[in-house]
Design a protein around this motif. Sequence first.
Motif, short mmCIF file in Angstrom:
data_model
loop_
_atom_site.label_atom_id
_atom_site.label_comp_id
_atom_site.label_asym_id
_atom_site.label_seq_id
_atom_site.Cartn_x
_atom_site.Cartn_y
_atom_site.Cartn_z
N PHE A 426 0.85 -1.18 0.00
CA PHE A 426 0.00 0.00 0.00
C PHE A 426 0.89 1.24 0.00
CE2 PHE A 426 -3.24 -2.96 1.35
CZ PHE A 426 -4.42 -2.41 0.89
N TYR A 427 0.41 2.28 -0.67
CA TYR A 427 1.12 3.56 -0.70
C TYR A 427 0.22 4.57 0.02
CZ TYR A 427 4.06 0.94 -3.77
OH TYR A 427 4.89 -0.04 -4.27
N ASP A 463 11.66 19.45 9.79
CA ASP A 463 11.96 19.40 8.36
C ASP A 463 10.84 18.81 7.50
OD1 ASP A 463 12.43 16.99 9.65
OD2 ASP A 463 14.02 16.38 8.28
N TYR A 464 9.85 18.14 8.10
CA TYR A 464 8.75 17.61 7.28
C TYR A 464 7.52 17.34 8.15
CZ TYR A 464 9.34 12.78 9.00
OH TYR A 464 9.39 11.65 9.78
N ILE A 465 6.38 17.33 7.49
CA ILE A 465 5.11 16.89 8.09
C ILE A 465 4.56 15.73 7.27
CG2 ILE A 465 2.74 17.53 8.67
CD1 ILE A 465 3.74 20.44 8.93
N GLY A 466 4.46 15.92 5.95
CA GLY A 466 3.92 14.88 5.09
C GLY A 466 4.89 13.74 4.86
N ALA A 467 4.36 12.52 4.78
CA ALA A 467 5.20 11.34 4.52
C ALA A 467 4.38 10.33 3.73
CB ALA A 467 5.69 10.73 5.83
N LEU A 468 4.72 10.15 2.46
CA LEU A 468 4.13 9.09 1.65
C LEU A 468 4.89 7.81 1.95
CD1 LEU A 468 2.25 8.07 -0.60
CD2 LEU A 468 4.03 8.74 -2.24
N MET A 474 1.13 -7.15 5.25
CA MET A 474 1.26 -8.41 5.98
C MET A 474 2.10 -8.27 7.23
SD MET A 474 1.65 -11.09 2.78
CE MET A 474 1.35 -12.54 3.80
N THR A 475 3.05 -7.33 7.20
CA THR A 475 3.98 -7.18 8.33
C THR A 475 3.92 -5.81 8.99
OG1 THR A 475 5.79 -6.39 6.94
CG2 THR A 475 5.55 -8.79 7.20
N GLY A 476 3.37 -4.84 8.28
CA GLY A 476 3.39 -3.47 8.77
C GLY A 476 4.70 -2.75 8.50
N GLU A 477 5.65 -3.41 7.84
CA GLU A 477 6.96 -2.80 7.57
C GLU A 477 6.80 -1.64 6.59
OE1 GLU A 477 11.31 -3.88 5.58
OE2 GLU A 477 9.75 -5.42 5.72
N ILE A 478 7.45 -0.54 6.91
CA ILE A 478 7.50 0.60 6.00
C ILE A 478 8.71 0.39 5.09
CG2 ILE A 478 7.66 3.11 5.78
CD1 ILE A 478 5.10 2.16 7.17
N LYS A 479 8.46 0.15 3.82
CA LYS A 479 9.53 -0.15 2.87
C LYS A 479 10.32 1.10 2.50
CE LYS A 479 8.50 -4.55 2.19
NZ LYS A 479 9.44 -5.66 2.47
N TRP A 480 9.63 2.20 2.36
CA TRP A 480 10.28 3.50 2.12
C TRP A 480 9.28 4.60 2.45
CZ3 TRP A 480 7.45 6.30 -1.31
CH2 TRP A 480 6.83 5.66 -2.37
N GLU A 508 3.51 20.56 -6.68
CA GLU A 508 4.21 19.59 -7.53
C GLU A 508 3.37 18.33 -7.72
OE1 GLU A 508 8.87 19.93 -6.66
OE2 GLU A 508 7.68 19.57 -4.87
N PHE A 509 3.22 17.92 -8.97
CA PHE A 509 2.65 16.62 -9.30
C PHE A 509 3.83 15.67 -9.49
CE2 PHE A 509 0.13 13.98 -12.57
CZ PHE A 509 -0.39 13.17 -11.57
N LEU A 510 3.85 14.55 -8.77
CA LEU A 510 5.04 13.72 -8.64
C LEU A 510 4.79 12.30 -9.13
CD1 LEU A 510 5.79 14.74 -4.94
CD2 LEU A 510 7.02 15.58 -6.95
N ALA A 511 5.81 11.70 -9.73
CA ALA A 511 5.84 10.27 -10.03
C ALA A 511 7.06 9.68 -9.33
CB ALA A 511 5.92 10.02 -11.54
N LEU A 512 6.81 8.68 -8.48
CA LEU A 512 7.88 8.06 -7.70
C LEU A 512 8.06 6.61 -8.11
CD1 LEU A 512 6.12 10.12 -5.70
CD2 LEU A 512 7.87 9.44 -4.07
N ASP A 513 9.24 6.09 -7.88
CA ASP A 513 9.56 4.68 -8.10
C ASP A 513 8.84 3.85 -7.03
OD1 ASP A 513 11.01 2.12 -7.77
OD2 ASP A 513 12.42 2.95 -9.22
N ASP A 514 8.04 2.86 -7.44
CA ASP A 514 7.25 2.11 -6.46
C ASP A 514 8.09 1.24 -5.54
OD1 ASP A 514 7.95 0.07 -8.22
OD2 ASP A 514 5.90 -0.57 -8.65
N GLU A 515 9.35 0.98 -5.91
CA GLU A 515 10.20 0.12 -5.09
C GLU A 515 11.16 0.89 -4.18
OE1 GLU A 515 10.84 -3.91 -7.62
OE2 GLU A 515 11.71 -2.10 -8.52
N THR A 516 11.46 2.13 -4.54
CA THR A 516 12.46 2.89 -3.78
C THR A 516 11.95 4.22 -3.23
OG1 THR A 516 13.31 4.10 -5.72
CG2 THR A 516 14.25 1.91 -5.27
N GLY A 517 10.88 4.75 -3.81
CA GLY A 517 10.40 6.07 -3.41
C GLY A 517 11.13 7.22 -4.07
#
Length: 587
Positions: A426-427, A463-468, A474-480, A508-517
């Motif tokens: 999930f993102y 330095d930040y508030i928002g975090a995608l 299955m594990t709750g692990e945050i991959k990035w 900004e409209f953004l496109a991120l890498d789904d595996e690395t962010g």
Amino acid sequence: MNRFTLAVCAALIATSAHAQVTDEDLANDQSDTSQVVTNGMGRDLQRYSPLEILNKDNVKNLVPAWAFSMGGEKQRGQEAQPIVYDGIIYVTGSYSRLFAIDAMTGKEVWQYDARLPEGILPCCDVINRGAAIYGDKIFFGTLDARLVALDRKTGDVVWNKKMENYKEGYSYTAAPMIVDGKVIVGNSGGEFGVVGAVSAYDAETGDMLWKRPTIEGHMGELNGEPSTMTGEMNKTWPGDMWKTGGGATWLGGSYDAETDTLVFGAGNPAPWNSHLRGAGEPNDDNSGDNLYAASRLGIDPATGEIKWHFQTTPREGWDFDGVNEVVAFTDRDGNKRFGTADRNGFFYVLNREDGAFVTAHPFVKEITWAEGIDETGRPIYNEANRPGNPLAAADGEKGETIFSVPSFLGGKNWMPMSFSQKTGNFYVPSNEWGMDIWNEPISYKKGAAYLGAGFTIKPLYEDYIGALKALDPMTGEIKWEYHNEAPLWAGVMSTAGGLVFTGNPEGEFLALDDETGEVLWSFQTGSGIVGQPITWEQDGEQYVSILSGWGGAVPLWGGEVASKVNYLNQGAMLWTFRLPKQLASAE
């Protein structure tokens, strides 16, 4: 039959094939990449596209195709998801407007303005989150709590039905949903002591077929007659508090076709002051849970009967609500699950058959109100972090102030997340913030705010508030995680091309890498983005659209956080981008 006649017949057949949006079209929305005919890009709300024309290698070649202005004097928050069908984009705007736009050129086809009355009572900006399409009609709700059906080709009104009384605090902001010819809607207004409900209307006539209140003690309706009571009167509510109990269903719902179940969230109980609702102290019998507020409900689409419920925050006292979208997905082991990221900061996985609790994990940092979630799915409360009871205060005017994380605007608010069938993650658009919150005495007055609390939101980090965040359910692990200085308030979309799209308040409209962010592409739209991205295929090219227009709850309710973004300009633009064929293979 001559060649000319054959050509005319072929054209008529082609036209008739696109004359009606069918149940099959809605069911196949995710797989039919030529259109987007449901909110969520599929009624399971995965917001995932199997398109891979646009990918990690060529996204840098994505260019604007056109931009359409919905502005004028009505430039407020633009939170809608567009609908795309038969070469036309349908998109709602602030102040209950609906536009039909040529998807190829960006030229307006027609515009409908609801012409709102004086005295509407929107909670969190004059936004609208989208329309629904079915048959030859397009449907949307208005801020004066009406449901409108328009001819999708002309914009003419087919029917216009009053859902609730706006003078009592009711409004409507969600995108409707279509199931079996029924227009399924929720309602808004939880801050005014309204009673939440899910209702079904006949798409052809506008007649109400059933209504299911989401607060215990209220009677449902079926075909114009009383049906069954929601819950059991006074089982989890004291006295007459259930009569103005909140639980608004203001974000709309999802539909799981495999179990034939509507899934809606019911929002905060009213008032916010939990001590007034008999919910301020721990108890052994759960009598202060205030069902079905702060819950997810499984509902029978044929009758409106509740099949199951799961309450994320019983005895809710922080305005953590409970409406966040419920996404049907299949995990990596083949289990059929629901995923939902709650405002309370925990990501829940439920069983698709009966809504039973499977697991929960925190997805934001420094949660204070609970120590965790037990094996039944109930929070393990930190009672010292519940806002104090004003009646226990020396002056009886203000209860003890506590600092709570997350803030009442949530670890995640309304902005929809995405589930990628490609990665199994999930993102989740989230925010790291807390709040000073205190309770105050309050009594119900029709049409007046019914909070009984005060608050000030504060960022947790400099330095930040928002975090995608990319989260393994299955594990709750945050991959990035991708950090953003301002809060994130836009929807998210993932694609088979390995991309995750979203926007930020900085425009900004953004496109991120789904595996690395990693950010692979960005485009400055000129105003903050709080809309919901979509993608589709047209003439062999992949298109992407997003609404740009700063607004929503943050600048209105954000406290110290709002001061960080008060320089941002409003706007109202639908931006559409394309990957030209000649650049699809270019690196």
